[in-house]
Each structure stands twice: as C-alpha cells, then as structure tokens.
Design an enzyme around this catalytic site. Structure first.
Site, PDB file in Angstrom:
ATOM      1  N   HIS A  72       0.873  -1.179   0.000  1.00 53.75           N
ATOM      2  CA  HIS A  72       0.000   0.000   0.000  1.00 53.75           C
ATOM      3  C   HIS A  72       0.913   1.233   0.000  1.00 53.75           C
ATOM      4  O   HIS A  72       2.022   1.177   0.540  1.00 53.75           O
ATOM      5  CB  HIS A  72      -0.833  -0.053   1.283  1.00 53.75           C
ATOM      6  CG  HIS A  72      -1.914   0.965   1.392  1.00 53.75           C
ATOM      7  ND1 HIS A  72      -1.680   2.265   1.760  1.00 53.75           N
ATOM      8  CD2 HIS A  72      -3.249   0.868   1.186  1.00 53.75           C
ATOM      9  CE1 HIS A  72      -2.833   2.923   1.797  1.00 53.75           C
ATOM     10  NE2 HIS A  72      -3.799   2.094   1.443  1.00 53.75           N
TER      11      HIS A  72
ATOM     12  N   ASP B 134       2.987  -4.744   7.990  1.00 54.11           N
ATOM     13  CA  ASP B 134       1.785  -3.926   7.843  1.00 54.11           C
ATOM     14  C   ASP B 134       0.581  -4.855   8.015  1.00 54.11           C
ATOM     15  O   ASP B 134       0.259  -5.649   7.126  1.00 54.11           O
ATOM     16  CB  ASP B 134       1.797  -3.275   6.454  1.00 54.11           C
ATOM     17  CG  ASP B 134       0.523  -2.495   6.166  1.00 54.11           C
ATOM     18  OD1 ASP B 134      -0.419  -2.548   6.975  1.00 54.11           O
ATOM     19  OD2 ASP B 134       0.468  -1.843   5.104  1.00 54.11           O
TER      20      ASP B 134
ATOM     21  N   GLN C  31      -4.521  -5.167   6.928  1.00 54.53           N
ATOM     22  CA  GLN C  31      -5.519  -6.083   6.365  1.00 54.53           C
ATOM     23  C   GLN C  31      -5.505  -7.462   7.012  1.00 54.53           C
ATOM     24  O   GLN C  31      -6.367  -8.280   6.693  1.00 54.53           O
ATOM     25  CB  GLN C  31      -5.303  -6.228   4.846  1.00 54.53           C
ATOM     26  CG  GLN C  31      -5.530  -4.949   4.062  1.00 54.53           C
ATOM     27  CD  GLN C  31      -6.967  -4.437   4.132  1.00 54.53           C
ATOM     28  OE1 GLN C  31      -7.899  -5.170   4.422  1.00 54.53           O
ATOM     29  NE2 GLN C  31      -7.142  -3.154   3.874  1.00 54.53           N
TER      30      GLN C  31
ATOM     31  N   LYS D 261     -10.547  -0.459  10.717  1.00 54.08           N
ATOM     32  CA  LYS D 261     -10.730  -1.652   9.873  1.00 54.08           C
ATOM     33  C   LYS D 261     -11.124  -2.874  10.706  1.00 54.08           C
ATOM     34  O   LYS D 261     -11.423  -3.929  10.166  1.00 54.08           O
ATOM     35  CB  LYS D 261      -9.445  -1.945   9.085  1.00 54.08           C
ATOM     36  CG  LYS D 261      -9.136  -0.862   8.033  1.00 54.08           C
ATOM     37  CD  LYS D 261      -7.971  -1.264   7.177  1.00 54.08           C
ATOM     38  CE  LYS D 261      -7.318  -0.112   6.449  1.00 54.08           C
ATOM     39  NZ  LYS D 261      -8.036   0.304   5.246  1.00 54.08           N
TER      40      LYS D 261
ATOM     41  N   CYS E 221      -4.726   2.568  -3.650  1.00 49.33           N
ATOM     42  CA  CYS E 221      -3.457   3.025  -3.052  1.00 49.33           C
ATOM     43  C   CYS E 221      -2.345   2.016  -3.286  1.00 49.33           C
ATOM     44  O   CYS E 221      -1.452   1.856  -2.439  1.00 49.33           O
ATOM     45  CB  CYS E 221      -3.598   3.317  -1.559  1.00 49.33           C
ATOM     46  SG  CYS E 221      -4.801   4.593  -1.206  1.00 49.33           S
TER      47      CYS E 221
HETATM   48  N1  PMP Z   1      -1.807  -0.770   4.601  1.00 48.29           N
HETATM   49  C1  PMP Z   1      -2.764  -1.474   3.994  1.00 48.29           C
HETATM   50  C2  PMP Z   1      -2.449  -2.844   3.454  1.00 48.29           C
HETATM   51  C3  PMP Z   1      -4.046  -0.939   3.867  1.00 48.29           C
HETATM   52  O1  PMP Z   1      -5.005  -1.641   3.263  1.00 48.29           O
HETATM   53  C4  PMP Z   1      -4.310   0.350   4.397  1.00 48.29           C
HETATM   54  C5  PMP Z   1      -5.682   0.991   4.272  1.00 48.29           C
HETATM   55  N2  PMP Z   1      -6.316   0.799   3.065  1.00 48.29           N
HETATM   56  C6  PMP Z   1      -3.267   1.030   5.021  1.00 48.29           C
HETATM   57  C7  PMP Z   1      -2.039   0.430   5.111  1.00 48.29           C
HETATM   58  C8  PMP Z   1      -3.475   2.379   5.601  1.00 48.29           C
HETATM   59  O2  PMP Z   1      -4.374   2.349   6.667  1.00 48.29           O
HETATM   60  P1  PMP Z   1      -4.977   3.682   7.285  1.00 48.29           P
HETATM   61  O3  PMP Z   1      -5.578   4.449   6.140  1.00 48.29           O
HETATM   62  O4  PMP Z   1      -5.990   3.195   8.254  1.00 48.29           O
HETATM   63  O5  PMP Z   1      -3.862   4.409   7.927  1.00 48.29           O
END
Ligand code: PMP
Length: 427
Positions: free
Chosen positions: A144, A221, A224, A247, A385
C-alpha cells in the site's frame, strides 16, 4: 446486542435453520450493525468495501456515547476522579490492543491515528537512528502507498535506497528473489501481511525468519490481517506490527504501532508536546517512558476506548471463527464471480483473504462501480493506493469487493446480479 449475546438463540426459541448456541451466527451478528440496515438508491445496502473501512457494531457506538456522556476528561494529568477514570479506560484499551495481537506488554503499544501514522512514526523515528546514506530498505511490489511513501521520504532525507521484492502474475511474492535483495546495507524489511489490492496472504513467518537470519528487522503492515485472521506477533516474530482501528470495527482516527520494547526505548520521539516529556526547560527536555514519549498531546481517548470495545466484540466472536467463516464466503464469492464471462479476477494467489479484485472486458472499473452502486452494492474502484500493483498488471484500476464476517451469501448474490446489469449495459 453485543457479540456474546448475539450468539444466543433469539427469544421464542431457536428455529431449525438457526445455528446452535455458541456457534457462529451471521444473522445475529449482522443485526449488531445498524448501518447494514440502511439503503442506497432505495435498495437495501450491500456493503462490500470492508478493506477500506469496516462498519461498527452497536456496542462500539454505545461506548462512544457513554464515554462522552459519563467519562470525558483529559487523561494522565488530572488528579480528580473523572480524569483518573478516563485514564484507566484509555490504558485498559491499550491492554486490549496488546492482547489482540498477543504482544508481550501493553507498554509496547503506541496509540496512533492508524497504520499510516504508525509506519510514518517508525520511518521517521526508528529510521532517523538506523538508516544512513547508502543503506537499503526492502519493500514489496504489493505494498500500500502507506508502506512505500514514508520509506521514500526517509530515503530522500538520508540518501538510503529502496529495493523492491517483485510479485508474480498470480499476485504472490517472488520469494525466490528475496535472498538476492539482502545486502550488508539492508536495514529493514517492511512488508504487508495481507494485500489490500489482491487479497494475497503472505507467508509472513517464513519471510521474517529469512530476514532475521540476515540480522534484518521486519515491519509488518497488519492493516488487512488484523481484521481477518488471528494475529500473534510473538509467533510471527516480527519487530514492528501496525494496524488500524477503523478496519477492525473500531472508530476512525485510532490505531496502533507495536514494536519490541528495546526498539521503542531506543527510538527518539516522533512529535514533541505535552505528555511525552518528563521534564522541560529551555535548555533541555527529557522524555517520558515508552510508549508515552510517542503520544504527544491529547490523544484520541474516545477512539482508543471504542477500539477496546471493538476488540472485545471481535474476540467475543473469535478471530478463528471469523477467519473460517470468511474463507468459506470468499470461496463462494470466487465461484460466483468466476462464473461471469468477461470478468477477470486480478490476484489468484493460493492463499487469499477477504478481497477479490477484478476487471471486465471493455468496461472501465469506475463504470462497474457506478452501475453496481445503483443496485445498492458498495464496492471500491481505483488503484486502491497500490499503483505499483496496477502497473504490474498493466491496468489503471480494478473493481474490488472486500468482505467482512457480517457479510453473507445474499450479499455476494446481489453483487453478482449487479454485475449482470453491467454486462447488459456494456458487453
Ligand atoms: N496498509 C494497507 C495494506 C491498507 O489496506 C491500508 C488501508 N487501506 C493502510 C495500510 C493504511 O491504513 P490507514 O488508512 O488506516 O492508515
């Protein structure tokens, strides 16, 4: 209704089709989420954008109202009863966050806004002390942007460089390449546990053990993974783990960075301000203990307390039950969507969770999203993203459905029917 009562039979006794007491009961769980009762374009809402954010159970909503109605005071500073109670509730949420990921100690949990801020904190603060000109950080092609850009900023500041572990056309990591990426200058491996764009579940233990064999620490990370599978940072053996509260059924604006105590102790603060200090003079300030030295200013007290309640809710159901149910539902969705001709699934890794990304011949993903939305079905379209993932597959975007434990087969059927409408218009 909360998670523990939701699994009990309804008043009037259990019907033949209802699961036995104690079993996973999707219908009762669904009733805990008020937003799932709403409509979109006059049709009952089907929410399949859980990778972006989850819906919130009544228990979390009630906790936020309760906090602001009965407990609201600033923490760590007041000696009066209300402040002490708010502090205790906030610190209790830290304990819950630690238990949720099986961290050895709540003192290793830093509350932040979410995964993005957690990675920025690690990059800015740990990076500053450990990454210098010529050093290298390994990422993967499926990260991401939150696990790319903070490291890019660090690399730009320090003169370090990023090295990228590629993925296959199935959307799996090229683990055969990992060995070649390690050099004596490798300072960190930062990698996602589960891909938000492809659903790939990475063999994280194996990756960590390869990195550790080279003396390289690993940041995972978990944005997910925390919502979908049981997480145990001791078992994964990583050095940093990040996740977002929103999430996992918690409020927005709260999440956590976990790192080993000795790593956090050796890190410089991220931001300066109130609460993160032990003493301040104009000549010199000294820092509070871990984790408080990383939590400058008034934190998201209500958010942390709401997160604690969300964690109670999830653990009340059981993350292993959630994983099992979602795997079955994902298999059903895969079968349904694969049967639609002109639809191509992007990301066919052997081990996947919660996500199906797809494209359709001759239809832009945004058009898929718009038509499906007209049928009351919320899915995400775009690059999620993860522009490097899109580049890998030579596509600008995908349509993505992502599920949670409160989704059911009818939701998937509604999505499949909505996609048939897309075909009527375009194909
Ligand atoms: N890493 C991953 C794999 C994600 O899916 C996301 C959110 N889509 C993030 C990081 C960022 O999370 P946040 O927007 O809650 O900071």
């Amino acid at each position: 209704m909360n998670a523990s009562t939701s699994r009990q039979p309804r008043r009037g006794g259990r019907s033949e089709s209802e699961p036995p007491p104690g079993a996973f009961n999707p219908a009762a769980i669904r009733a805990d989420f008020p937003l799932l009762e709403t409509t979109a374009h006059g049709k009952p809402l089907v929410y399949l954008d859980n990778a972006a954010t989850s819906q919130k159970p009544q228990a979390v909503l009630a906790a936020l109202v309760r906090y602001y109605s009965n407990l609201n005071a600033n923490i760590h500073r007041g000696i009066y009863q209300l402040s002490a109670a708010a502090t205790a509730a906030y610190e209790n949420a830290r304990e819950k966050a630690a238990q949720f990921i099986h961290a050895p100690s709540a003192r290793e949990i830093v509350f932040v806004r979410g995964s993005t801020e957690a990675i920025n904190l690690a990059a800015a603060s740990w990076g500053q002390g450990h990454v210098h000109a010529g050093d290298e950080i390994i990422l993967s092609e499926m990260e991401h942007h939150s696990n790319i850009v903070p490291w890019q900023l660090l690399a730009r500041r320090t003169g370090a460089r990023l090295r990228v572990l590629p993925i296959t056309d199935a959307g799996e990591l090229r683990l055969d390449e990992l060995e070649n990426l390690f050099t004596p200058r490798t300072r960190l491996l930062a990698i996602t546990h589960i891909s938000n764009a492809l659903g790939t579940v990475n063999p994280i233990r194996e990756i960590v053990s390869q990195a550790h064999a080279r003396g390289v620490p690993v940041l995972v990370d978990g944005a997910q993974s925390a919502p979908h599978i049981p997480v145990n940072v001791r078992d994964i053996d990583c050095d940093f783990f990040v996740f977002s509260g929103h999430k996992i059924c918690g409020p927005t604006g709260i999440g956590a960075l976990w790192a080993r105590r000795e790593i956090l102790d050796a890190m410089e603060p991220y931001q300066g301000g109130g609460d993160m200090i032990s003493s301040v003079t104009f000549e010199k300030s000294t820092w509070n203990e871990t984790p408080y030295k990383f939590e400058a200013g008034t934190p998201n007290i209500a958010g942390a307390i709401g997160l604690g309640v969300a964690i109670d809710y999830l653990t009340g159901i059981g993350m292993d039950q959630i994983e099992r149910y979602e795997r079955e539902l994902l298999a059903y969705a895969r079968e349904k969507l694969s049967a639609i001709d002109s639809l191509r699934i992007i990301g066919t890794a052997k081990d996947r969770a919660a996500v199906i990304s797809f494209v359709m011949d001759g239809v832009h993903p945004h058009d898929i999203g718009a038509i499906v939305d007209g049928e009351g079905v919320a899915i995400r379209t775009g690059h999620h993203c993860c522009q490097p993932v899109m580049d890998h597959f030579h596509i600008p975007a995908t349509a993505r459905m992502s599920l949670a434990f409160y989704n059911n087969r009818q939701d998937i059927d509604r999505l499949a029917a909505a996609i048939e409408k897309v075909k009527e218009v375009f194909v």
